[in-house]
Design an enzyme around this catalytic site. Structure first.
Site, PDB file in Angstrom:
ATOM      1  N   GLU A 528       0.806  -1.219   0.000  1.00  0.00           N
ATOM      2  CA  GLU A 528       0.000   0.000   0.000  1.00  0.00           C
ATOM      3  C   GLU A 528       0.844   1.276   0.000  1.00  0.00           C
ATOM      4  O   GLU A 528       0.523   2.246  -0.702  1.00  0.00           O
ATOM      5  CB  GLU A 528      -0.962   0.013   1.192  1.00  0.00           C
ATOM      6  CG  GLU A 528      -2.159  -0.930   1.044  1.00  0.00           C
ATOM      7  CD  GLU A 528      -1.803  -2.388   1.281  1.00  0.00           C
ATOM      8  OE1 GLU A 528      -0.666  -2.654   1.748  1.00  0.00           O
ATOM      9  OE2 GLU A 528      -2.649  -3.266   1.015  1.00  0.00           O
ATOM     10  N   HIS A 595     -12.039  -5.347   8.142  1.00  0.00           N
ATOM     11  CA  HIS A 595     -12.694  -5.096   6.856  1.00  0.00           C
ATOM     12  C   HIS A 595     -13.909  -4.199   7.008  1.00  0.00           C
ATOM     13  O   HIS A 595     -14.653  -4.001   6.073  1.00  0.00           O
ATOM     14  CB  HIS A 595     -13.118  -6.403   6.176  1.00  0.00           C
ATOM     15  CG  HIS A 595     -11.967  -7.233   5.732  1.00  0.00           C
ATOM     16  ND1 HIS A 595     -11.333  -8.123   6.557  1.00  0.00           N
ATOM     17  CD2 HIS A 595     -11.299  -7.282   4.555  1.00  0.00           C
ATOM     18  CE1 HIS A 595     -10.345  -8.707   5.906  1.00  0.00           C
ATOM     19  NE2 HIS A 595     -10.294  -8.205   4.690  1.00  0.00           N
TER      20      HIS A 595
END
Ligand code: TPP
Ligand code: MG
Length: 805
Positions: A528, A595
């Site tokens: 990322e 999540h």
């Protein structure tokens, strides 16, 4: 006379005697600049100094192959490279040391960053791009070690895209056929950072023209390689990245060169540059045996942690000393010639330094003169002449005044004379206000773009619908928007984990790689921070990246780079560089701790400089992407994770409609209470409002739509004026983004004076969301909880009408 610098028979370089002596003199001048710079800090004329002493030689060698159009992404040791390439002049270097808050004096940062934080201006004053192919380019430096690495990935990747994508050839200000090289520099100790390894891997995977130099001086401040790097040897560790000899396959060419060995350095960089420019393949240059004659910075003394033997070795292996010895032994110049040149260069640097100092100080002295004249006028009129005379004397004796000294004195004088009036006092007040205004411009502007390129000023184009408008799944609406955007904007490049072949985990990009090719829509590794860096580097070079971070929870991995580099870029260069990166992510609604979290307060407070968009459905997301692509600013957009399979009507103008930033939308009008929320919570809030309606409570539900900027026209205040009661709802932690919204409305919009009941925030629990539907229900605000909080508020107002439950 030409001097041959040869390391093998297949590769010959020769430099003229003059070129070698010019190198020596620049190395020497750079060293003198370091010495004088340190002296200026020690004498109190500058606050802090960090210099490139001991690392001059590799930088000169690098500069031999650095061409206009090339890019540097480096750190605070690179002054010699900067001087040799034109990235900075020596006078600009001193101006920055003195914190000269003027773009003309310090083009890198206009006095906003400490010394040796280099950066060229990519933009003209009016915000238009310069021709980046005809100037040396340096990404604006950042201090967090290794943070220069992620964006180097994108800077180099841009060369590859410019070479391979036909549609990019029209953008001639950014590239000449992708021939540009990126020179990344980093210290040995910073190579222990994860960002270094992640970026090296990404460069290797993407096969891009980056030359990564590790300056190895054995130390990271006081900590030796023994504690920094396994085996105490960075190039040994990097061996696995090496490209096999004689084959055109993957990996890096790796050079290990002593930092005092001029011919070897020249040779290594020539080879690396050839490979980068022609084959677009990367290299690593491990420059060993470097020194730090002045120690790490002006903050400490190296004698505290370096042994006598080490210091003696450093004196002996000082790269300039060795270079000098080599020049004399090769008969290129005599000791006398060099002595004469050195003397001249010492004088030259003093002259340059003095000019930089005067340029910095003179405008402040003029300000002081003005202030003293104003004081003198006021002293004649005021009943506080004695105190004012003392104040005047105090600022008069300061040898090198700061503007804040002047501002504080003026402020004090205005306070002393607060009960007086008259033109003399008025003139002082005017002067003080002018100084605040000018200082605001010096230090506080350019966090966002104003005017051209600003996302806030993109005109709204409403979505249009007709009888034939199809009803699609949310992801199909997005897909149509991305398709239109890729068609419309050739500079748009989208990438992320699973974004290419799969079309992203929720299929927003489904089929678009096939349609636009693997360079326009591509997969990345799970990395990322360097996905973000890849985007920053590309955007610095004129491309329009959409960088996908697969889930909101993983923005944390990229958050440091987003915060330190992307968010500060426009501000720290005072409008000299910009990177309109669009970070796309999705969150709030999947399952479990990692999540479905809501890290919003952390994010909004760490990335000021970006826009933060929280669309409640995919039509709104599409409209925001359209808006952002018409602007030139960075933004983070969070899609609602459970919205991809909800049906929405596709606007007929999916590729054109835009949604304005900072404009909330009333989702349900109401009279009793204003409920302010965003994103995934809109649905829950509307459910609660329906239930409350059945209980006789009329809730106005407002979707703020964007957290940064927040309700720029103060529409929420209008609702509060009507209802007198307000509730803020989200699924962040208590005191998180709801507290931010509360401050915006009650303090900034003045909403407190319209309150008939105490304000209320309804949030998630202070922990992350638990697994399963029940875990989620009791971790995040739910319909019943909102119902109860709002009902309790109305019960307090009118217990008879709303009896306790
Ligand atoms: C992320 C981060 N951690 C710590 C620091 C403080 N710091 C500044 S320079 C430095 C040492 C860097 O050493 P090295 O990479 O070898 O570069 P050198 O200064 O030796 O050239 C440290 C620890 C920082 N700037 N950033
Ligand atoms: Mg070091």
């Amino acid at each position: 006379m030409a001097v041959s610098l040869i390391s093998n028979t297949s590769f010959k370089i020769s430099l003229s005697r003059d070129a070698i002596i010019a190198d020596y003199r620049l190395a020497y001048r750079s060293r003198v600049a370091s010495l004088i710079g340190r002296r200026e800090v020690m004498s109190g004329k500058a606050k802090f100094g960090i210099f490139g002493d001991g690392k001059e030689l590799p930088q000169l060698a690098m500069a031999h192959v650095f061409q206009p159009g090339d890019w540097r992404s480096g750190y605070y040791r690179d002054q010699t490279l900067a001087f040799a390439t034109g990235i900075s002049s020596i006078q600009e270097f001193f101006a920055q040391l003195y914190a000269h808050a003027d773009v003309a004096a310090d083009p890198a940062s206009a006095g906003r960053m400490m010394d040796a934080h280099f950066g060229t201006r990519s933009l003209n004053e009016d915000g238009t791009w310069r021709d980046l192919t005809s100037q040396p380019n340096s990404a604006s430096d950042v201090s967090p070690t290794a943070s220069q690495m992620p964006r180097a990935v994108g800077l180099a990747y841009a060369s590859k895209l410019y070479r391979r994508l036909d549609e990019q050839q029209q953008f001639s200000k950014f590239s000449k056929g992708g021939r540009e090289i990126v020179f990344a520099t980093i210290g040995n100790a910073s190579a222990a950072e994860g960002l270094f390894w992640e970026s090296i891997n990404a460069i290797g995977v993407l096969r891009v023209p980056a030359i990564v130099t590790v300056y190895d001086d054995g130390y990271g401040i006081s900590v030796t390689n023994e504690s920094q790097i396994a085996k105490e040897n960075i190039s040994e560790l990097l061996e696995g990245f090496r490209r096999p000899p004689g084959e055109c396959c993957d990996g890096f060419d790796i050079y290990v060169v002593k930092g005092w060995d001029y011919p070897a350095l020249i040779d290594a960089y020539h080879k690396a540059a050839d490979v980068a420019r022609i084959e677009q393949m990367p290299s690593i240059v491990h420059v060993s045996e470097l020194t730090q004659p002045l120690g790490h910075s002006t903050s400490g003394s190296q004698e505290r942690y370096k042994s006598k033997e080490r210091l003696e070795w450093e004196a002996e292996y000082d790269c300039i000393k060795k270079f000098r010895e080599w020049i004399i032994s090769e008969g290129i110049a005599s000791a006398d010639e060099l002595n004469r040149a050195e003397e001249e260069d010492r004088r030259t640097i003093e002259v340059i330094r003095q000019r930089a100092w005067e340029d910095y100080l003179n405008p402040i002295l003029i300000d002081r003169q003005e202030l003293i004249a104003l004081f003198e006028n006021l002293i004649r009129k005021t009943s506080h002449s004695e105190e004012l005379s003392a104040l005047k004397a105090k600022i008069q004796v300061i040898q090198a005044p700061l503007r804040r000294d002047l501002s504080a004195a003026a402020h004090q004088a205005l306070f002393l004379t607060r009960q007086e009036t008259g033109p003399a006092r008025q003139a002082l007040a005017g002067w003080h206000a002018k100084l605040q205004y000018a200082s605001h411009d010096r230090y506080n502007t350019s966090l966002y773009l104003e005017g051209a390129g600003s996302a806030v000023s993109v005109p709204e184009i409403k979505p249009t619908y007709s009888q034939n408008s199809p009803v699609l799944m949310g992801f199909e609406v997005l897909n149509a928007a991305f398709d239109a955007a890729l068609q419309r904007e050739p500079r748009l490049i989208a990438f992320g984990e699973d974004l290419g072949r799969l079309g992203d985990v929720n299929q927003g990009f489904r089929g678009l790689q096939d349609k636009y090719g693997p360079l326009r829509v591509s997969d990345t590794g799970i990395r990322e921070a360097s996905i973000l860096g890849q985007a920053i580097g590309m955007a610095l070079r004129g491309l329009r990246p959409i960088a996908e971070i697969q889930y909101l929870d993983y923005v944390l991995y990229a958050l440091q780079i987003t915060s330190d580099d992307l968010a500060t870029l426009l501000w720290r260069t005072k409008g000299g560089q910009r990177a309109p990166v669009i970070i796309r992510t999705r969150g709030h609604r999947l399952e479990g701790v990692w999540h479905s979290g809501s890290l919003m307060a952390g994010i909004i407070h760490l990335v000021r400089g970006l826009h933060i968009l929280t669309p409640r459905d995919m039509t709104r997301a599409a409209g925001f992407y359209n808006t952002l692509l018409r602007a030139e600013e960075p933004a983070l957009l969070i899609e609602v994770l459970n919205g991809y399979r909800i049906k929405e009507t596709l606007p007929d103008n999916i590729g054109e409609f835009t949604i304005p930033l900072g404009v909330p939308e009333v989702l349900r009008p109401g009279e009793d209470i204003t409920l302010v929320t965003y994103g995934a919570c809109c649905r829950i809030a509307l459910e609660a409002a329906e239930a409350l309606d059945r209980a006789g409570i009329d809730v106005e539900v407002i979707d703020v739509q964007t957290l940064l900027p927040f309700d720029i026209h103060h529409n929420i205040l209008e609702s509060l004026k009507k209802t007198g009661r307000i509730v803020f709802v989200d699924e962040d932690v208590p005191g998180g983004t709801t507290a931010y919204m509360l401050q915006e409305v009650l303090e900034k919009q003045g909403g407190y004076s319209w309150l008939d009941s105490p304000p209320c925030t309804i949030t998630g629990q202070p922990h992350r969301p638990a697994y399963g539907s029940d875990g989620d229900y009791w971790s995040k605000p739910n319909t019943e909880q909102i119902f109860d909080s709002v009902y309790a508020m109305m019960h307090e107002v009118n217990p008879l009408k709303y009896p306790g439950i």
